[in-house]
Motif scaffolding. Structure first.
Motif, mmCIF file in Angstrom:
data_model
loop_
_atom_site.group_PDB
_atom_site.id
_atom_site.type_symbol
_atom_site.label_atom_id
_atom_site.label_comp_id
_atom_site.label_asym_id
_atom_site.label_seq_id
_atom_site.Cartn_x
_atom_site.Cartn_y
_atom_site.Cartn_z
ATOM 1 N N MET A 1 43.279 43.445 48.785
ATOM 2 C CA MET A 1 42.878 44.414 47.790
ATOM 3 C C MET A 1 44.096 45.272 47.452
ATOM 4 O O MET A 1 44.809 45.719 48.332
ATOM 5 N N SER A 2 44.323 45.501 46.181
ATOM 6 C CA SER A 2 45.446 46.332 45.765
ATOM 7 C C SER A 2 45.163 47.798 46.083
ATOM 8 O O SER A 2 44.022 48.199 46.306
ATOM 9 N N PHE A 3 46.218 48.568 46.100
ATOM 10 C CA PHE A 3 46.091 50.003 46.355
ATOM 11 C C PHE A 3 45.156 50.628 45.317
ATOM 12 O O PHE A 3 44.269 51.413 45.642
ATOM 13 N N TYR A 6 41.538 49.881 45.940
ATOM 14 C CA TYR A 6 40.961 50.758 46.966
ATOM 15 C C TYR A 6 40.497 52.073 46.348
ATOM 16 O O TYR A 6 39.395 52.552 46.610
ATOM 17 N N HIS A 72 54.684 46.831 46.441
ATOM 18 C CA HIS A 72 53.311 46.549 46.036
ATOM 19 C C HIS A 72 53.198 46.207 44.548
ATOM 20 O O HIS A 72 52.162 45.745 44.100
ATOM 21 N N ARG A 75 53.302 42.098 42.302
ATOM 22 C CA ARG A 75 52.945 40.939 43.120
ATOM 23 C C ARG A 75 51.731 40.260 42.525
ATOM 24 O O ARG A 75 50.812 40.918 42.056
ATOM 25 N N PRO A 78 45.630 39.376 44.957
ATOM 26 C CA PRO A 78 44.772 40.544 45.091
ATOM 27 C C PRO A 78 45.453 41.796 45.638
ATOM 28 O O PRO A 78 44.897 42.872 45.561
ATOM 29 N N HIS A 79 46.671 41.667 46.171
ATOM 30 C CA HIS A 79 47.323 42.829 46.766
ATOM 31 C C HIS A 79 48.369 43.461 45.863
ATOM 32 O O HIS A 79 49.004 44.431 46.248
ATOM 33 N N GLY A 80 48.548 42.942 44.683
ATOM 34 C CA GLY A 80 49.549 43.466 43.769
ATOM 35 C C GLY A 80 49.002 44.574 42.883
ATOM 36 O O GLY A 80 47.846 44.566 42.497
ATOM 37 N N ASP A 81 49.848 45.535 42.594
ATOM 38 C CA ASP A 81 49.511 46.623 41.680
ATOM 39 C C ASP A 81 50.392 46.524 40.448
ATOM 40 O O ASP A 81 51.561 46.160 40.548
#
Length: 98
Positions: A1-3, A6, A72, A75, A78-81
């Motif tokens: 999950m991206s920042f 969240y 971050h 990318r 799902p973890h890229g912003d």
């Protein structure tokens, strides 16, 4: 999950924007350098039923502001912003989603 994801989920769970929660934390004195993350996490759990992962995302913003590390940004997956500056004013007004 991206920042950002969240923070968006925190809004879904609490009904409050990240900025509203950050402002409340600062009013309580939780933005001070000597306040430990555990104190903030306890408050977020008791008041808003947030777990550790979501709470730590908010702790970062409370203590450091909305800017995140370049690692971050951009990318894939799902973890890229999309930006190194997080949007705190609610999903409905996020220009990246409009």
């Amino acid at each position: 999950m991206s920042f950002q994801a969240y923070l968006d989920k925190i809004e879904d769970k609490t009904g409050r924007t990240p900025r509203q929660l950050v402002d409340e934390a600062h009013q309580r004195g939780y933005g001070a350098a000597d306040v430990k993350a555990g104190v903030i996490l306890d408050w977020l759990k008791a008041e808003y039923e947030l777990g550790r992962g979501h709470g730590m995302a908010l702790v970062h913003v409370i203590k450091n502001g909305p800017e995140i590390s370049d690692k971050h940004v951009g990318r894939s997956g799902p973890h890229g912003d999309p930006s190194k500056v997080l949007w705190l004013d609610g999903k409905a007004t996020n220009p990246a989603l409009l």
